[in-house]
Motif scaffolding. Sequence first.
Motif, PDB file in Angstrom:
ATOM      1  N   ILE A 225      27.247  15.567 -35.156  1.00 34.74           N
ATOM      2  CA  ILE A 225      26.949  14.355 -34.853  1.00 34.74           C
ATOM      3  C   ILE A 225      26.450  13.442 -36.114  1.00 34.74           C
ATOM      4  CG2 ILE A 225      25.680  12.829 -33.534  1.00 34.74           C
ATOM      5  CD1 ILE A 225      25.998  14.717 -31.185  1.00 34.74           C
ATOM      6  N   GLN A 226      25.605  14.133 -36.699  1.00 32.81           N
ATOM      7  CA  GLN A 226      24.755  13.602 -37.939  1.00 32.81           C
ATOM      8  C   GLN A 226      25.883  13.393 -39.007  1.00 32.81           C
ATOM      9  OE1 GLN A 226      21.360  16.007 -38.693  1.00 32.81           O
ATOM     10  NE2 GLN A 226      20.929  14.539 -40.557  1.00 32.81           N
ATOM     11  N   MET A 227      26.649  14.415 -39.403  1.00 34.33           N
ATOM     12  CA  MET A 227      27.695  14.381 -40.465  1.00 34.33           C
ATOM     13  C   MET A 227      28.731  13.550 -40.097  1.00 34.33           C
ATOM     14  SD  MET A 227      27.989  18.316 -41.959  1.00 34.33           S
ATOM     15  CE  MET A 227      27.369  19.436 -41.099  1.00 34.33           C
TER      16      MET A 227
ATOM     17  N   HIS B 189      19.166   9.464 -39.173  1.00 34.62           N
ATOM     18  CA  HIS B 189      18.971  10.980 -38.292  1.00 34.62           C
ATOM     19  C   HIS B 189      17.987  11.595 -38.896  1.00 34.62           C
ATOM     20  CE1 HIS B 189      23.199   9.531 -37.507  1.00 34.62           C
ATOM     21  NE2 HIS B 189      22.889  10.063 -36.175  1.00 34.62           N
ATOM     22  N   GLU B 190      17.959  11.447 -40.186  1.00 35.65           N
ATOM     23  CA  GLU B 190      16.833  12.579 -40.917  1.00 35.65           C
ATOM     24  C   GLU B 190      15.540  12.033 -40.487  1.00 35.65           C
ATOM     25  OE1 GLU B 190      18.042  11.812 -44.957  1.00 35.65           O
ATOM     26  OE2 GLU B 190      19.866  13.210 -44.823  1.00 35.65           O
ATOM     27  N   ASP B 191      15.227  10.758 -40.363  1.00 35.95           N
ATOM     28  CA  ASP B 191      14.000  10.478 -39.948  1.00 35.95           C
ATOM     29  C   ASP B 191      13.704  10.900 -38.601  1.00 35.95           C
ATOM     30  OD1 ASP B 191      13.629   9.034 -42.247  1.00 35.95           O
ATOM     31  OD2 ASP B 191      13.751   7.123 -41.571  1.00 35.95           O
TER      32      ASP B 191
ATOM     33  N   SER C  66      17.686  17.124 -26.832  1.00 35.89           N
ATOM     34  CA  SER C  66      16.939  15.754 -27.007  1.00 35.89           C
ATOM     35  C   SER C  66      17.550  15.236 -28.108  1.00 35.89           C
ATOM     36  CB  SER C  66      15.489  15.830 -26.957  1.00 35.89           C
ATOM     37  OG  SER C  66      14.766  14.559 -26.970  1.00 35.89           O
ATOM     38  N   LEU C  67      17.702  15.907 -29.353  1.00 37.90           N
ATOM     39  CA  LEU C  67      18.311  15.263 -30.768  1.00 37.90           C
ATOM     40  C   LEU C  67      19.516  14.719 -30.497  1.00 37.90           C
ATOM     41  CD1 LEU C  67      16.875  17.588 -33.689  1.00 37.90           C
ATOM     42  CD2 LEU C  67      16.500  15.140 -33.426  1.00 37.90           C
TER      43      LEU C  67
ATOM     44  N   TYR D 129      24.135   6.416 -32.824  1.00 39.79           N
ATOM     45  CA  TYR D 129      25.501   6.152 -33.142  1.00 39.79           C
ATOM     46  C   TYR D 129      26.005   4.929 -32.197  1.00 39.79           C
ATOM     47  CZ  TYR D 129      30.510   6.941 -33.484  1.00 39.79           C
ATOM     48  OH  TYR D 129      31.950   6.827 -33.614  1.00 39.79           O
ATOM     49  N   LYS D 130      25.732   4.758 -30.806  1.00 40.80           N
ATOM     50  CA  LYS D 130      26.099   3.747 -30.220  1.00 40.80           C
ATOM     51  C   LYS D 130      25.475   2.579 -30.774  1.00 40.80           C
ATOM     52  CE  LYS D 130      26.517   2.137 -25.398  1.00 40.80           C
ATOM     53  NZ  LYS D 130      27.623   2.177 -24.771  1.00 40.80           N
TER      54      LYS D 130
END
Length: 167
Positions: free
Chosen positions: A39-41, A54-56, A80-81, A89-90
Amino acid sequence: MPGMMDTILNLGLNDEVVEVIATLTNNRRFALDSYRRFIQMFSDVVMGISKTLHEDVLENLKRARGVKYDYEISAEDLESLVSTFKCIYKKEIGETFPNDVKVQFLLAVKAAFSSWRNPRAVYYRRINDILASWGTAVNIQSMVFGNMGDDCGIGVAFTRNPTTGEN
């Protein structure tokens, strides 16, 4: 090609596939970690969402749990992440994260072809005398997971020198 699109790992993961992987591997933490990474990538590389969002969240969670490394995050926290990353994203895109594998695939392919025109790619072609008219291709490949446990890892191995082609 250097300068083109960054890698997207775990394309095709969705809520259903993650549960299957968790069951087949008997490792829910691994399945959720793979999903949150995807999801992050995907959010960054395909949709242009800032990596820092995302990193924060990830760094704040690690600080709150008193852990240093991603592999120290529990399955519950990874679940949870995943939810939080989907909310990011939304908020940024205005749509829910695509659960349909075909939609994920088509968006990733579109992003790969579009990366041909990004500033890094244009610069790389210019310094290496590569004509823009040559075009580009998309490579989709199956890979092994490098985050399944203490006996797993990732890396690149070459059978030839990538610069000269020598064995």
